[in-house]
Design a protein around this motif. Structure first.
Motif, PDB file in Angstrom:
ATOM      1  N   THR A 186      -6.530  12.716  -0.681  1.00  0.00           N
ATOM      2  CA  THR A 186      -6.409  11.270  -0.834  1.00  0.00           C
ATOM      3  C   THR A 186      -7.629  10.569  -0.264  1.00  0.00           C
ATOM      4  N   LYS A 187      -7.884   9.394  -0.770  1.00  0.00           N
ATOM      5  CA  LYS A 187      -8.968   8.585  -0.237  1.00  0.00           C
ATOM      6  C   LYS A 187      -8.557   7.122  -0.308  1.00  0.00           C
ATOM      7  N   THR A 188      -9.080   6.347   0.577  1.00  0.00           N
ATOM      8  CA  THR A 188      -8.766   4.936   0.636  1.00  0.00           C
ATOM      9  C   THR A 188      -9.404   4.205  -0.538  1.00  0.00           C
ATOM     10  N   VAL A 189      -8.620   3.361  -1.170  1.00  0.00           N
ATOM     11  CA  VAL A 189      -9.140   2.503  -2.229  1.00  0.00           C
ATOM     12  C   VAL A 189      -8.759   1.065  -1.891  1.00  0.00           C
ATOM     13  N   TYR A 190      -9.567   0.138  -2.319  1.00  0.00           N
ATOM     14  CA  TYR A 190      -9.343  -1.261  -1.986  1.00  0.00           C
ATOM     15  C   TYR A 190      -8.742  -2.047  -3.140  1.00  0.00           C
ATOM     16  N   SER A 191      -8.386  -1.348  -4.209  1.00  0.00           N
ATOM     17  CA  SER A 191      -7.758  -1.983  -5.355  1.00  0.00           C
ATOM     18  C   SER A 191      -6.628  -1.091  -5.836  1.00  0.00           C
ATOM     19  N   PRO A 192      -5.465  -1.674  -6.135  1.00  0.00           N
ATOM     20  CA  PRO A 192      -4.362  -0.836  -6.635  1.00  0.00           C
ATOM     21  C   PRO A 192      -4.540  -0.409  -8.085  1.00  0.00           C
ATOM     22  N   VAL A 193      -5.600  -0.861  -8.747  1.00  0.00           N
ATOM     23  CA  VAL A 193      -5.842  -0.518 -10.144  1.00  0.00           C
ATOM     24  C   VAL A 193      -6.495   0.866 -10.210  1.00  0.00           C
TER      25      VAL A 193
END
Length: 77
Positions: free
Chosen positions: A11-18
């Motif tokens: 997993t990696k952090t993303v700043y958009s749920p898209v």
């Protein structure tokens, strides 16, 4: 040809749920993350750290023998 397991998709952090096109995602509430491969009828099932998981999940192995050769899955069980 020798088939080896791919590196696990961590997993990696993303700043958009898209999600990007052709991607899918779901939350992992609990369970096991495993890498599975099938080559020449030989099933390999390991944790992302390389621990052998075949004895723990015989039902997964029984189903995996039906997959075509050179199949690799990164799965949550």
């Amino acid at each position: 040809m020798i088939w080896t397991l791919p590196e696990p998709m961590l997993t990696k952090t993303v700043y958009s749920p898209v999600l990007p096109p052709l991607s899918a995602g779901e939350p992992k509430w609990d369970g096991f993350r495993a890498l599975l491969s099938v080559d020449a009828g030989q099933v390999v099932l390991r944790s992302r750290r390389g621990t052998e998981m075949l004895p723990t999940f015989p039902e997964v192995v029984a189903g995996a023998v039906q997959l075509p050769d050179a199949t690799a899955l990164d799965q949550v069980m």
